[in-house]
Design a protein around this motif. Sequence first.
Motif, PDB file in Angstrom:
ATOM      1  N   VAL A  31       4.923  -1.384  -8.001  1.00  0.00           N
ATOM      2  CA  VAL A  31       5.361  -1.179  -6.485  1.00  0.00           C
ATOM      3  C   VAL A  31       6.265  -2.531  -6.291  1.00  0.00           C
ATOM      4  O   VAL A  31       5.919  -3.395  -6.911  1.00  0.00           O
ATOM      5  CB  VAL A  31       4.342  -0.982  -5.520  1.00  0.00           C
ATOM      6  CG1 VAL A  31       3.412  -2.442  -5.686  1.00  0.00           C
ATOM      7  CG2 VAL A  31       4.589  -0.857  -4.309  1.00  0.00           C
ATOM      8  N   LEU A  32       7.315  -2.327  -5.380  1.00  0.00           N
ATOM      9  CA  LEU A  32       8.255  -3.221  -5.075  1.00  0.00           C
ATOM     10  C   LEU A  32       7.526  -4.086  -4.303  1.00  0.00           C
ATOM     11  O   LEU A  32       6.871  -3.602  -3.246  1.00  0.00           O
ATOM     12  CB  LEU A  32       9.300  -2.571  -4.315  1.00  0.00           C
ATOM     13  CG  LEU A  32      10.771  -3.464  -4.032  1.00  0.00           C
ATOM     14  CD1 LEU A  32      11.058  -4.095  -5.429  1.00  0.00           C
ATOM     15  CD2 LEU A  32      11.695  -2.884  -3.417  1.00  0.00           C
ATOM     16  N   ASP A  33       7.399  -5.638  -4.673  1.00  0.00           N
ATOM     17  CA  ASP A  33       6.335  -6.439  -3.611  1.00  0.00           C
ATOM     18  C   ASP A  33       7.137  -6.592  -2.301  1.00  0.00           C
ATOM     19  O   ASP A  33       8.229  -6.945  -2.040  1.00  0.00           O
ATOM     20  CB  ASP A  33       6.460  -7.805  -4.495  1.00  0.00           C
ATOM     21  CG  ASP A  33       5.652  -8.756  -3.635  1.00  0.00           C
ATOM     22  OD1 ASP A  33       4.992  -8.501  -2.808  1.00  0.00           O
ATOM     23  OD2 ASP A  33       5.688  -9.930  -4.180  1.00  0.00           O
ATOM     24  N   PRO A  34       6.210  -6.081  -1.393  1.00  0.00           N
ATOM     25  CA  PRO A  34       6.766  -5.831   0.230  1.00  0.00           C
ATOM     26  C   PRO A  34       7.185  -7.252   0.734  1.00  0.00           C
ATOM     27  O   PRO A  34       7.999  -7.417   1.456  1.00  0.00           O
ATOM     28  CB  PRO A  34       5.604  -5.423   0.847  1.00  0.00           C
ATOM     29  CG  PRO A  34       4.178  -5.626   0.207  1.00  0.00           C
ATOM     30  CD  PRO A  34       4.914  -5.680  -1.390  1.00  0.00           C
ATOM     31  N   ILE A  64      10.996  -7.473   0.447  1.00  0.00           N
ATOM     32  CA  ILE A  64      12.033  -6.885   1.270  1.00  0.00           C
ATOM     33  C   ILE A  64      11.993  -6.863   2.819  1.00  0.00           C
ATOM     34  O   ILE A  64      10.930  -7.350   3.377  1.00  0.00           O
ATOM     35  CB  ILE A  64      11.715  -5.165   0.617  1.00  0.00           C
ATOM     36  CG1 ILE A  64      10.165  -4.662   0.975  1.00  0.00           C
ATOM     37  CG2 ILE A  64      11.835  -5.022  -0.487  1.00  0.00           C
ATOM     38  CD1 ILE A  64       9.972  -3.533   1.210  1.00  0.00           C
ATOM     39  N   LEU A  74       0.483   1.617  -2.505  1.00  0.00           N
ATOM     40  CA  LEU A  74       0.876   0.569  -1.140  1.00  0.00           C
ATOM     41  C   LEU A  74       1.816   1.169  -0.527  1.00  0.00           C
ATOM     42  O   LEU A  74       1.992   1.065   0.473  1.00  0.00           O
ATOM     43  CB  LEU A  74       1.178  -0.642  -1.888  1.00  0.00           C
ATOM     44  CG  LEU A  74       1.499  -1.911  -0.965  1.00  0.00           C
ATOM     45  CD1 LEU A  74       0.463  -1.967  -0.019  1.00  0.00           C
ATOM     46  CD2 LEU A  74       1.791  -3.077  -1.594  1.00  0.00           C
ATOM     47  N   ASP A  75       3.193   1.662  -1.267  1.00  0.00           N
ATOM     48  CA  ASP A  75       4.115   2.088  -0.591  1.00  0.00           C
ATOM     49  C   ASP A  75       4.253   3.443   0.072  1.00  0.00           C
ATOM     50  O   ASP A  75       4.318   3.271   1.493  1.00  0.00           O
ATOM     51  CB  ASP A  75       5.611   2.020  -1.487  1.00  0.00           C
ATOM     52  CG  ASP A  75       5.209   2.663  -2.849  1.00  0.00           C
ATOM     53  OD1 ASP A  75       4.207   3.057  -3.003  1.00  0.00           O
ATOM     54  OD2 ASP A  75       6.070   2.937  -3.604  1.00  0.00           O
ATOM     55  N   SER A  76       3.996   4.459  -0.506  1.00  0.00           N
ATOM     56  CA  SER A  76       4.012   5.982   0.014  1.00  0.00           C
ATOM     57  C   SER A  76       2.659   6.201   0.474  1.00  0.00           C
ATOM     58  O   SER A  76       2.614   7.476   0.936  1.00  0.00           O
ATOM     59  CB  SER A  76       4.710   6.631  -1.065  1.00  0.00           C
ATOM     60  OG  SER A  76       3.915   6.840  -2.067  1.00  0.00           O
ATOM     61  N   GLY A  77       1.738   5.689   0.025  1.00  0.00           N
ATOM     62  CA  GLY A  77       0.212   6.030   0.526  1.00  0.00           C
ATOM     63  C   GLY A  77      -0.152   7.260   0.019  1.00  0.00           C
ATOM     64  O   GLY A  77      -1.151   7.963   0.299  1.00  0.00           O
ATOM     65  N   GLN A  78       0.552   7.803  -1.149  1.00  0.00           N
ATOM     66  CA  GLN A  78      -0.147   8.772  -1.868  1.00  0.00           C
ATOM     67  C   GLN A  78      -1.313   8.557  -2.555  1.00  0.00           C
ATOM     68  O   GLN A  78      -1.150   8.021  -3.500  1.00  0.00           O
ATOM     69  CB  GLN A  78       1.030   9.427  -2.700  1.00  0.00           C
ATOM     70  CG  GLN A  78       2.285   9.738  -1.928  1.00  0.00           C
ATOM     71  CD  GLN A  78       2.272  10.890  -0.964  1.00  0.00           C
ATOM     72  OE1 GLN A  78       2.266  12.022  -1.473  1.00  0.00           O
ATOM     73  NE2 GLN A  78       2.351  10.365   0.315  1.00  0.00           N
ATOM     74  N   GLY A  79      -2.257   9.507  -2.541  1.00  0.00           N
ATOM     75  CA  GLY A  79      -3.442   9.501  -3.342  1.00  0.00           C
ATOM     76  C   GLY A  79      -3.693  10.789  -4.114  1.00  0.00           C
ATOM     77  O   GLY A  79      -4.750  10.892  -4.527  1.00  0.00           O
ATOM     78  N   GLN A  80      -2.566  11.567  -4.372  1.00  0.00           N
ATOM     79  CA  GLN A  80      -3.069  12.823  -5.005  1.00  0.00           C
ATOM     80  C   GLN A  80      -3.186  12.769  -6.492  1.00  0.00           C
ATOM     81  O   GLN A  80      -3.697  13.702  -7.089  1.00  0.00           O
ATOM     82  CB  GLN A  80      -1.826  14.023  -4.745  1.00  0.00           C
ATOM     83  CG  GLN A  80      -0.273  13.553  -4.808  1.00  0.00           C
ATOM     84  CD  GLN A  80       0.405  14.534  -4.487  1.00  0.00           C
ATOM     85  OE1 GLN A  80       0.458  15.562  -5.085  1.00  0.00           O
ATOM     86  NE2 GLN A  80       1.345  14.251  -3.581  1.00  0.00           N
ATOM     87  N   GLY A  93      -8.402  -3.474  -2.796  1.00  0.00           N
ATOM     88  CA  GLY A  93      -9.208  -4.467  -2.153  1.00  0.00           C
ATOM     89  C   GLY A  93     -10.633  -4.470  -2.574  1.00  0.00           C
ATOM     90  O   GLY A  93     -11.602  -5.125  -1.794  1.00  0.00           O
TER      91      GLY A  93
END
Lengths: 261, 341
Positions: free
Chosen positions: A10-13, A16, A120-126, A179
């Motif tokens: 993931v792109l480190d927030p 950005i 972390l970015d798109s919140g997808q858990g599928q 976490g």
Amino acid sequence: MRIIVILGRVLDPAGITINQRAGRIFVNREEYVIQPADRCALEVALRIKDATAAEVVVLPRGPLPDDDILRQALAIGADRAVYFTRERFKADEAVMVRLLEAAIDRLGGADLVLTGATTLDSGQGQLGPRMAAALDWPQILDAWQAEVVDGAVQAVRQDGTGYVTVEAALPAVVTVVPGAVKPRYPDGVRLVNIYKNVGEIAAALERWEVTDLVGVDMLVPLVERRGQDFPPPRERGVRLSGAPDEVAVAAAQALQKRMNG
Amino acid sequence: MSYLDLLMAQQEEVSEAEGGGGGVWVVADVVDGAVAPVTLEALGAARTLADALGAYVYGVLLGSGVSDQAQLLYQAGADGVRVVDDPALAQFATAPFLKVLSDLFAEEQPEVVLFGATEMGQALAPRLAQQMSGGLIEHAATLSLDEETRTVQGAVPIYGGEFFEVLACPQARPQFLTVEPGALGAPFLDRYRSGEPTALDVTLAEPDVRILGPAEGFEPPAVPLAQAPVIVAAGRQAGDFALVQRLAAALGGRVAGDRGARDAGWIEADQVIDVRGVTVSPDVYVAVGIRGDTFHNAAIEAAKFVLAIHPDPEAPIFALADLCIEGNPAEVVPALLEALG
């Protein structure tokens, strides 16, 4: 026992900035890190490895332009990692599940699949439950901790305000919340060796051609991106006036709305 | 739904049969024997989609003692409701719920299936999507329709809602979506709408995950202040620090403060919110008696919601806060504690 850990980047927030008024995303520092939840899943796998001498194999959750995060995972303690090679291949979760299923088959099967519960970015858990469906294995989602006891996986999940222990027979899929555990740091010597391509660890990073695993016609993503949308800018400085009792009620309602939404 | 709407829905049914679509389905979340608000929100959105698609809306209600909740689904917009009322479904477990829905959807071939983005939705939607080769968009905050291709587009929050990405699955059917609770807005409940729910005849699967009991001695790892979701911070004008602590406890948040609170001896050095101390990004930040100097305000810039309480109307914190209360914290905070219950 073989444990598969599926991890992504993931792109480190921190690098950005999002300008909502301009409707643009500015990337100041392009730095990728392992998805935090996936890194916790790797830590859970390594703890099981410490306890039961399992083999930990790392597979990517999506197309990767470079093998950086796989090298990091090997330095952290994974035994093997597989990098899927193919120029500009696009994949969503549905495509990746086919690819990962074929890869697990080629590895000779697995007893446990661990991955992050959400990105972390798109919140997808599928990805986790889709893997469970494809393999027809039981799933435990949003685990805080997991261990292998007598051919079964026992995990701690949140249940209302408390925590419960649940158990599923192996093989199974477990997703780990971000976490949940404190991940360990990469080992210095391993990190140097994996980047210098020396020692045993260099051979642990394998490169598999995507088309050897699945047909090209399988590499068609279902999900299509159709643009971005920016929320309206925040309205700041709204003043509440009146007696303390009245403003307190309005403020309490606003707080409760924020906390429940 | 008016007579005209009903007439339109019936007229559209013909094209529906030719197209082979199977309607918009909503799987209900049941919490403590009652349908969850997110289900009603999803039904409201499903109604809008179905009206544009010329399709019917169906609700699926699974649980124990839930049959009388079916009318609520009709009121929120469902045209048909399927119910499985069985004591074995009292608590959510993946395998039995999955079996019922996969059998049902294999027969009905829905065009769109909506779930709440809850424990149940997140466990079932991906599995069903995988089994049926369907597409899945998770955590949709708004839904829109591409009428030409009959594709539902969902706006998904990225980095926790900093911006949204609009996703669609134009090729795959059914289209599965999970909708974010609270995002779509509650629908109008039409008390004159009612219907006769269909009870499904099913054989239930055994759960494949066993609950062994409470996790004895398990403590989740401590969250650092920088990542705490709720923070209540005190400043020089807070007056009584015990009130700040009570407010933090009532909101389930962490206690912090500015440098003034540190000087007053209320907090430790590692609780000072300041660019030279801790920079935070909570969902909710309550500033009690903090005037808000540049260093403090820069450290809370990423907070998603700021409530400020300060007696000085000119306090710089008010320029940054979403909600401002001009007043003495010693009076406002007790009233706030009472209002929070």
